[in-house]
Every structure is written in C-alpha cells, then in structure tokens.
Scaffold this active site. Structure first.
Site, PDB file in Angstrom:
ATOM      1  N   GLN A  10      29.511 -29.238  13.058  1.00  0.00           N
ATOM      2  CA  GLN A  10      29.607 -28.095  12.517  1.00  0.00           C
ATOM      3  C   GLN A  10      31.287 -27.322  12.695  1.00  0.00           C
ATOM      4  O   GLN A  10      31.164 -27.345  14.148  1.00  0.00           O
ATOM      5  CB  GLN A  10      28.662 -27.135  12.402  1.00  0.00           C
ATOM      6  CG  GLN A  10      28.921 -26.612  10.901  1.00  0.00           C
ATOM      7  CD  GLN A  10      27.064 -25.518  10.843  1.00  0.00           C
ATOM      8  OE1 GLN A  10      26.238 -26.048  10.998  1.00  0.00           O
ATOM      9  NE2 GLN A  10      27.067 -24.969  10.304  1.00  0.00           N
ATOM     10  N   SER A  95      26.722 -32.800  17.926  1.00  0.00           N
ATOM     11  CA  SER A  95      25.308 -32.184  17.267  1.00  0.00           C
ATOM     12  C   SER A  95      25.250 -32.727  15.961  1.00  0.00           C
ATOM     13  O   SER A  95      24.054 -33.949  16.186  1.00  0.00           O
ATOM     14  CB  SER A  95      25.694 -30.295  16.917  1.00  0.00           C
ATOM     15  OG  SER A  95      25.243 -29.591  16.743  1.00  0.00           O
ATOM     16  N   LEU A  96      25.672 -31.805  14.736  1.00  0.00           N
ATOM     17  CA  LEU A  96      24.419 -32.734  13.303  1.00  0.00           C
ATOM     18  C   LEU A  96      25.159 -33.868  13.037  1.00  0.00           C
ATOM     19  O   LEU A  96      24.932 -35.191  12.788  1.00  0.00           O
ATOM     20  CB  LEU A  96      25.019 -32.129  12.206  1.00  0.00           C
ATOM     21  CG  LEU A  96      26.683 -32.328  12.147  1.00  0.00           C
ATOM     22  CD1 LEU A  96      26.904 -32.868  11.302  1.00  0.00           C
ATOM     23  CD2 LEU A  96      27.201 -30.800  11.153  1.00  0.00           C
ATOM     24  N   ARG A 120      17.655 -29.313   8.416  1.00  0.00           N
ATOM     25  CA  ARG A 120      17.848 -28.556  10.078  1.00  0.00           C
ATOM     26  C   ARG A 120      18.925 -27.101  10.197  1.00  0.00           C
ATOM     27  O   ARG A 120      18.599 -26.697  10.651  1.00  0.00           O
ATOM     28  CB  ARG A 120      18.925 -30.055  10.552  1.00  0.00           C
ATOM     29  CG  ARG A 120      18.945 -29.705  11.982  1.00  0.00           C
ATOM     30  CD  ARG A 120      20.394 -30.874  12.200  1.00  0.00           C
ATOM     31  NE  ARG A 120      20.154 -30.369  13.893  1.00  0.00           N
ATOM     32  CZ  ARG A 120      21.702 -30.418  14.125  1.00  0.00           C
ATOM     33  NH1 ARG A 120      22.614 -29.960  13.476  1.00  0.00           N
ATOM     34  NH2 ARG A 120      21.966 -30.082  15.362  1.00  0.00           N
ATOM     35  N   HIS A 204      21.329 -25.146  19.768  1.00  0.00           N
ATOM     36  CA  HIS A 204      21.312 -24.982  21.109  1.00  0.00           C
ATOM     37  C   HIS A 204      21.024 -24.314  21.909  1.00  0.00           C
ATOM     38  O   HIS A 204      21.302 -24.522  23.222  1.00  0.00           O
ATOM     39  CB  HIS A 204      22.571 -26.166  20.996  1.00  0.00           C
ATOM     40  CG  HIS A 204      22.900 -26.845  20.639  1.00  0.00           C
ATOM     41  ND1 HIS A 204      21.814 -28.089  20.189  1.00  0.00           N
ATOM     42  CD2 HIS A 204      24.032 -26.949  19.067  1.00  0.00           C
ATOM     43  CE1 HIS A 204      22.811 -28.530  19.541  1.00  0.00           C
ATOM     44  NE2 HIS A 204      23.704 -27.548  18.703  1.00  0.00           N
ATOM     45  N   GLN A 253      17.265 -31.958  20.381  1.00  0.00           N
ATOM     46  CA  GLN A 253      18.496 -31.800  20.598  1.00  0.00           C
ATOM     47  C   GLN A 253      18.869 -29.998  20.037  1.00  0.00           C
ATOM     48  O   GLN A 253      20.045 -29.373  19.736  1.00  0.00           O
ATOM     49  CB  GLN A 253      19.185 -32.372  19.821  1.00  0.00           C
ATOM     50  CG  GLN A 253      21.121 -31.711  19.483  1.00  0.00           C
ATOM     51  CD  GLN A 253      21.464 -32.595  18.361  1.00  0.00           C
ATOM     52  OE1 GLN A 253      21.023 -31.537  17.367  1.00  0.00           O
ATOM     53  NE2 GLN A 253      22.147 -33.569  17.738  1.00  0.00           N
TER      54      GLN A 253
END
Length: 311
Positions: A10, A95-96, A120, A204, A253
């Site tokens: 992102q 991440s994503l 998510r 996170h 995660q």
C-alpha cells in the site's frame, strides 16, 4: 541469472494504474474483468479514472494493487514467454503484496486474492477507531534502535515495529500518543528524521488483533494450494510453500512485523542477483538496491517496461 519477483504494498497506488497495460494487452484486461466480477465492483474503472481519494481507501487500494501486479504477470506469461516456476527462484510481497505473490505462485486464485484483500482492508480499518492509532517512519535508525525506542514509548500503550524496510527505514505503529512519543524519542537517538505517516489505521501492530481473527476465519474457508515457487514470508523472512504455513503466516502478518530487509537479504544470500518489482511503482526497487549491494532491481509495470523485460 537468478531472479526474484517482488510485489508492492500500500502506498504505491496511483490513478491510472494498469490503464495503459489494459489498453494494449488482452491478458491484462482479463485480470481486471475477473477482479471486478469477484468484488461486484468496477474496481478497474476506479483504478483507471479515480478519484484518488476513493482509490486510496484501504479496502480499494489493496485489491487494486494486487490486480495491477497480476495483470503485469499475465502479460509477461502470455507475450514474453515467462514460466514462473522455471524462470523465478522466489516471489515476495510487501504486506498486501504477499497476497499478490501467492496469487502469482498459484497458491491463491485471483478471485480469492481479491476478496481476501477487500476483507483485509475492511477489517484493518474497523479494528481501531479512526484517529486513535498512528504510524511513524523513523529514518536513520536500524531495527534494534527503533525497537528500543518503541519499547520506551509504550508506557502501557501499544507501539510496535511494523516494518523493517531496510536502509535505515523502520516504521512503528500503535496508539497515537505512544507513536508520538516514539517520534520525539527517536529524534534524540540519532534518527535523521522521524515523521508521522498519513495512514488510515495503525497497521502491523497488536491493535490489529481483531483483523487477524477476521483473516483467520476467512482463510479457513479458502482453498490454498502449494506454491509453485517459494514465497518469502514477511513475518518469517524465510520461504514457505505449503498451505498450512501460508495460512498461519498470513494471519500472523496482520499484527506482525514486515521483515522486508531480512526477506531481501535472504533471497540475495540464496543467490538471487536480479529483482523485478511487478506492478505499480518502484518503492521496493529502491529499497532492494540499498539492502542488497551488487544486485539489480527493476520495476516492471508500464507497457514499455513489460516490453523491455527479457529472460
């Protein structure tokens, strides 16, 4: 040459993403059509035309970035002769981007990846009331120094290391007051800069526990297949390929640290000397060049970049 494909997270989204590729390549158009159908939304129109403030919403940006990455991959497969299992040693995503990597490696279907990322994004946004959480970048500190700053800043609240991006870039996440304390502390501990980030939620960190539970439930209902290429896991900084390990890593995660510096270093230590950032932007390419000296890092997202890609 040993290659790794890496997939952005992102912040790399931009209005117009994927538009030129879709105009030029049927394989890209097919990806965007499938994602639109999976979500019941014309996400591709939002990607191509905006508005930016709607595209930037977490629930839109996450599946959009994945769609852009997989569109590039499908064009490389259809027109450049790419065979991922033959030509690439590792895949990894920030991440994503880990979902993009898993879709690329055949562990997740494109439709499932889109729906999971929509969920998510929504779950992360709902986990913490708007304004009560925050994130900050501590620039010029290594992860050990940043961890000490985060621990001192907690004072009974939450302040965790969210991203170890490498090259002296560590991001902390937690309650707003604790993160603000971390910024003040870091400036007295040798940080070159410490800045609050313009984000919609504190990703996170342990505040994301409700989102992690939502993802655990959603992932239990999804068909995960063994990855045809090892996936370097964010929270492990080690490769994974089996469904059970993938499911556990995706849940962890949500609240865990993105260990990007260690992921890149591990791939380089395993012989990778050429990294390709697949999708929108070039943030990860810049980080790789500063983490793994002697390797190359190339963004592949525009039609010209796709055309220039060679095996």
């Amino acid at each position: 040459m040993s290659r790794a494909f890496i997939f952005p997270g992102q912040g790399s989204q931009a209005v117009g993403m994927g538009s030129a590729l879709a105009q030029d390549h049927a394989a890209a158009r097919a990806v965007f059509a499938e994602v639109d159908e999976a979500l019941g939304q014309a996400l591709s129109r939002l990607m191509f035309e905006g508005p930016a403030e709607e595209l930037t919403l977490t629930a839109n940006a996450q599946p959009a970035l994945m769609a852009s990455s997989i569109a590039v991959l499908r064009v490389l497969e259809a027109e450049n002769g790419l065979d991922l299992s033959r030509d690439v040693a590792f895949v990894a995503g920030h991440s994503l981007g880990e979902y993009s990597a898993l879709a690329a490696a055949g562990s997740l279907s494109l439709s499932d990846a889109a729906r999971l990322l929509r969920l998510r994004g929504e779950a992360m946004q709902k986990a913490v009331p708007v304004g009560s959480g925050a994130m900050a970048a501590l620039l010029g500190l290594d992860v050990e120094a940043a961890s000490e700053v985060a621990a001192e800043a907690r004072q009974g609240e939450v302040c965790d290391v969210a991203n170890d991006n490498g090259a002296g870039q560590v991001v902390v996440s937690g309650t707003r007051a604790a993160v603000e304390r971390a910024v003040a502390l870091a400036q007295g501990r040798g940080a070159k800069r410490a800045v609050m980030l313009n984000v919609s939620a504190p990703f996170h960190c342990s505040l994301m526990a409700p989102a992690a539970e939502a993802m655990r439930e959603a992932l239990s209902r999804v068909d995960l297949r063994p990855a045809k290429v090892p996936v370097m896991a964010n929270v492990l900084a080690a490769p994974m390929s089996e469904p059970a390990a993938i499911r556990d890593a995706l849940v962890a995660q949500v609240t865990g640290t993105v260990r990007w510096r260690e992921c890149v270093a591990a791939m380089a230590a395993s012989g990778v000397d050429a990294f390709y950032e697949i999708g929108t932007g070039k943030v990860l390419s810049g980080l790789v060049k500063r983490i793994a000296a002697g390797t190359s890092a190339t963004p592949v997202g525009t039609p010209a970049e796709v055309a220039a890609f060679t095996l």
